[in-house]
Motif scaffolding. Structure first.
Motif, PDB file in Angstrom:
ATOM      1  N   GLN A   9      46.582 -36.400 158.638  1.00 60.20           N
ATOM      2  CA  GLN A   9      47.559 -36.087 158.692  1.00 60.20           C
ATOM      3  C   GLN A   9      47.914 -35.452 160.145  1.00 60.20           C
ATOM      4  N   ARG A  10      47.104 -34.544 160.618  1.00 62.01           N
ATOM      5  CA  ARG A  10      47.368 -33.845 161.702  1.00 62.01           C
ATOM      6  C   ARG A  10      47.131 -34.878 162.886  1.00 62.01           C
ATOM      7  N   ALA A  11      46.057 -35.731 162.905  1.00 64.42           N
ATOM      8  CA  ALA A  11      45.424 -36.547 163.893  1.00 64.42           C
ATOM      9  C   ALA A  11      46.861 -37.765 163.874  1.00 64.42           C
ATOM     10  N   SER A  71      52.600 -32.233 175.728  1.00 56.27           N
ATOM     11  CA  SER A  71      51.669 -32.101 176.857  1.00 56.27           C
ATOM     12  C   SER A  71      50.450 -31.247 176.381  1.00 56.27           C
ATOM     13  N   ASP A  72      50.463 -30.406 175.323  1.00 56.11           N
ATOM     14  CA  ASP A  72      49.149 -29.779 174.892  1.00 56.11           C
ATOM     15  C   ASP A  72      48.462 -31.095 174.137  1.00 56.11           C
ATOM     16  N   ILE A  73      48.919 -32.218 173.969  1.00 62.12           N
ATOM     17  CA  ILE A  73      48.124 -33.143 173.091  1.00 62.12           C
ATOM     18  C   ILE A  73      47.118 -34.021 173.993  1.00 62.12           C
ATOM     19  N   ASP A  74      46.111 -33.910 173.318  1.00 57.66           N
ATOM     20  CA  ASP A  74      44.823 -35.091 173.970  1.00 57.66           C
ATOM     21  C   ASP A  74      44.925 -35.899 172.864  1.00 57.66           C
ATOM     22  N   VAL A  75      45.438 -37.034 173.322  1.00 53.63           N
ATOM     23  CA  VAL A  75      45.543 -38.279 172.358  1.00 53.63           C
ATOM     24  C   VAL A  75      44.132 -38.939 172.097  1.00 53.63           C
ATOM     25  N   GLU A  76      43.293 -38.835 172.916  1.00 56.28           N
ATOM     26  CA  GLU A  76      41.795 -39.259 172.806  1.00 56.28           C
ATOM     27  C   GLU A  76      41.231 -38.454 171.706  1.00 56.28           C
ATOM     28  N   ARG A  77      41.349 -37.347 171.562  1.00 55.95           N
ATOM     29  CA  ARG A  77      40.879 -36.491 170.658  1.00 55.95           C
ATOM     30  C   ARG A  77      41.370 -36.739 169.458  1.00 55.95           C
ATOM     31  N   ALA A  78      42.546 -36.899 169.291  1.00 54.07           N
ATOM     32  CA  ALA A  78      43.302 -37.225 167.951  1.00 54.07           C
ATOM     33  C   ALA A  78      42.845 -38.507 167.563  1.00 54.07           C
ATOM     34  N   ARG A  79      42.670 -39.548 168.597  1.00 55.12           N
ATOM     35  CA  ARG A  79      42.330 -40.720 167.768  1.00 55.12           C
ATOM     36  C   ARG A  79      40.916 -40.764 167.150  1.00 55.12           C
ATOM     37  N   ASN A 121      50.048 -37.152 163.408  1.00 56.95           N
ATOM     38  CA  ASN A 121      51.252 -36.509 163.770  1.00 56.95           C
ATOM     39  C   ASN A 121      51.018 -36.202 165.372  1.00 56.95           C
ATOM     40  N   ARG A 122      49.898 -35.839 165.863  1.00 53.67           N
ATOM     41  CA  ARG A 122      49.507 -35.754 167.287  1.00 53.67           C
ATOM     42  C   ARG A 122      50.065 -37.051 167.987  1.00 53.67           C
ATOM     43  N   ILE A 123      49.305 -38.283 167.100  1.00 51.81           N
ATOM     44  CA  ILE A 123      49.408 -39.501 168.093  1.00 51.81           C
ATOM     45  C   ILE A 123      50.867 -40.024 168.107  1.00 51.81           C
ATOM     46  N   GLU A 135      52.007 -22.900 160.783  1.00 54.80           N
ATOM     47  CA  GLU A 135      50.759 -22.528 161.042  1.00 54.80           C
ATOM     48  C   GLU A 135      50.388 -22.867 162.488  1.00 54.80           C
ATOM     49  N   LEU A 136      50.633 -24.226 162.765  1.00 50.56           N
ATOM     50  CA  LEU A 136      50.037 -24.850 164.093  1.00 50.56           C
ATOM     51  C   LEU A 136      51.095 -25.820 164.672  1.00 50.56           C
ATOM     52  N   ALA A 137      51.242 -25.680 165.947  1.00 48.50           N
ATOM     53  CA  ALA A 137      52.188 -26.909 166.666  1.00 48.50           C
ATOM     54  C   ALA A 137      51.906 -26.978 167.937  1.00 48.50           C
ATOM     55  N   GLU A 138      51.960 -28.259 168.491  1.00 47.11           N
ATOM     56  CA  GLU A 138      51.501 -28.491 169.780  1.00 47.11           C
ATOM     57  C   GLU A 138      52.775 -29.210 170.401  1.00 47.11           C
ATOM     58  N   THR A 139      53.199 -29.072 171.694  1.00 39.61           N
ATOM     59  CA  THR A 139      54.027 -29.825 172.574  1.00 39.61           C
ATOM     60  C   THR A 139      53.329 -31.186 172.978  1.00 39.61           C
ATOM     61  N   GLU A 160      39.897 -41.339 163.391  1.00 41.29           N
ATOM     62  CA  GLU A 160      38.782 -42.184 163.006  1.00 41.29           C
ATOM     63  C   GLU A 160      37.755 -41.626 162.137  1.00 41.29           C
ATOM     64  N   ARG A 161      37.239 -40.334 162.410  1.00 36.90           N
ATOM     65  CA  ARG A 161      36.474 -39.478 161.535  1.00 36.90           C
ATOM     66  C   ARG A 161      36.921 -39.400 160.224  1.00 36.90           C
ATOM     67  N   ALA A 162      38.295 -38.942 159.909  1.00 38.46           N
ATOM     68  CA  ALA A 162      39.060 -38.766 158.831  1.00 38.46           C
ATOM     69  C   ALA A 162      39.186 -40.018 157.847  1.00 38.46           C
TER      70      ALA A 162
HETATM   71  P1  ATP Z   1      39.724 -32.014 165.691  1.00 40.53           P
HETATM   72  O1  ATP Z   1      39.006 -32.484 164.717  1.00 40.53           O
HETATM   73  O2  ATP Z   1      39.833 -32.754 167.031  1.00 40.53           O
HETATM   74  O3  ATP Z   1      39.154 -30.375 165.937  1.00 40.53           O
HETATM   75  P2  ATP Z   1      41.547 -30.836 163.911  1.00 40.53           P
HETATM   76  O4  ATP Z   1      42.847 -31.532 163.428  1.00 40.53           O
HETATM   77  O5  ATP Z   1      40.643 -30.495 162.933  1.00 40.53           O
HETATM   78  O6  ATP Z   1      40.995 -31.873 165.161  1.00 40.53           O
HETATM   79  P3  ATP Z   1      42.748 -28.264 164.146  1.00 40.53           P
HETATM   80  O7  ATP Z   1      41.817 -27.553 163.221  1.00 40.53           O
HETATM   81  O8  ATP Z   1      44.054 -28.901 163.575  1.00 40.53           O
HETATM   82  O9  ATP Z   1      42.018 -29.551 164.497  1.00 40.53           O
HETATM   83  O10 ATP Z   1      43.127 -27.578 165.533  1.00 40.53           O
HETATM   84  C1  ATP Z   1      42.347 -26.660 166.092  1.00 40.53           C
HETATM   85  C2  ATP Z   1      42.861 -26.446 167.505  1.00 40.53           C
HETATM   86  O11 ATP Z   1      42.798 -27.222 168.252  1.00 40.53           O
HETATM   87  C3  ATP Z   1      44.365 -25.879 167.221  1.00 40.53           C
HETATM   88  O12 ATP Z   1      44.631 -24.975 168.357  1.00 40.53           O
HETATM   89  C4  ATP Z   1      45.038 -27.026 167.805  1.00 40.53           C
HETATM   90  O13 ATP Z   1      46.161 -27.119 168.386  1.00 40.53           O
HETATM   91  C5  ATP Z   1      44.030 -27.868 168.793  1.00 40.53           C
HETATM   92  N1  ATP Z   1      44.163 -29.362 168.968  1.00 40.53           N
HETATM   93  C6  ATP Z   1      43.536 -30.326 167.820  1.00 40.53           C
HETATM   94  N2  ATP Z   1      43.764 -31.427 168.145  1.00 40.53           N
HETATM   95  C7  ATP Z   1      44.162 -31.189 169.365  1.00 40.53           C
HETATM   96  C8  ATP Z   1      44.202 -32.567 170.059  1.00 40.53           C
HETATM   97  N3  ATP Z   1      44.208 -33.942 169.597  1.00 40.53           N
HETATM   98  N4  ATP Z   1      45.118 -32.301 171.225  1.00 40.53           N
HETATM   99  C9  ATP Z   1      45.163 -30.831 171.755  1.00 40.53           C
HETATM  100  N5  ATP Z   1      44.926 -29.897 170.887  1.00 40.53           N
HETATM  101  C10 ATP Z   1      44.362 -30.144 169.768  1.00 40.53           C
END
Ligand code: ATP
Length: 132
Positions: free
Chosen positions: A121-123, A86-94, A125-127, A80-84, A98-100
């Motif tokens: 789990q998604r956060a 280099s796509d991942i913003d680790v600060e956003r994931a952190r 996974n990204r970290i 459903e969703l996958a990121e390389t 925290e929120r979760a």
């Molecule tokens: P957030 O609360 O930060 O939005 P989330 O897990 O709820 O995180 P998703 O609904 O899983 O976000 O993803 C929404 C879109 O944002 C997807 O396209 C996903 O690839 C992208 N995305 C989410 N978190 C990140 C991240 N940390 N770095 C890069 N892309 C992200």
């Protein structure tokens, strides 16, 4: 060294396509290491990093569940969703982690715990994918 094609596809895009020597995934039944000429099979995947080894290099993709299909000369991961990495913003994931965690720690009726658990789990996974 023999090789096979690894493709990771979401409904939106082809996230990854490379010629690989090995791919490691976390299937619903546990960790799987797939080498060339593996017997064909299909199984579901957990929310976890997928590691691809090729030419002495390693690629890590955060795959948020889905399916793996192992064919004779090709491995296809449908998610459903996958990121390389280099796509991942680790600060956003952190911050998402925290929120979760805060939501999960509260004892309130209006919180959707399943949703918070999946967001956690998604956060993670990204970290993890970024750190491998
Ligand atoms: P957030 O609360 O930060 O939005 P989330 O897990 O709820 O995180 P998703 O609904 O899983 O976000 O993803 C929404 C879109 O944002 C997807 O396209 C996903 O690839 C992208 N995305 C989410 N978190 C990140 C991240 N940390 N770095 C890069 N892309 C992200």
């Amino acid at each position: 060294m023999s090789t096979f094609l690894v493709e990771i596809v979401t409904p939106e895009r082809k996230v990854y396509a490379e010629t690989a020597n090995m791919v490691s995934v976390k299937g619903s039944e546990g960790e799987l290491g797939i080498l060339p000429n593996h017997v064909p099979f299909v199984t579901t995947l957990r929310i976890a990093p997928v590691v691809i080894k090729r030419d002495g290099k390693q690629d890590v993709i955060a795959v948020h569940g889905g399916f793996i299909e192992v064919r004779k000369d090709k491995v296809v991961i449908l998610a459903e969703l996958a990121e390389t990495a280099s796509d991942i913003d680790v600060e956003r994931a952190r911050q998402a982690k925290e929120r979760a965690e805060q939501r999960l720690a509260q004892k309130r009726d209006d919180i959707d715990y399943r949703r918070a658990e999946l967001a956690l789990q998604r956060a993670l996974n990204r970290i993890n994918a970024k750190g491998l």
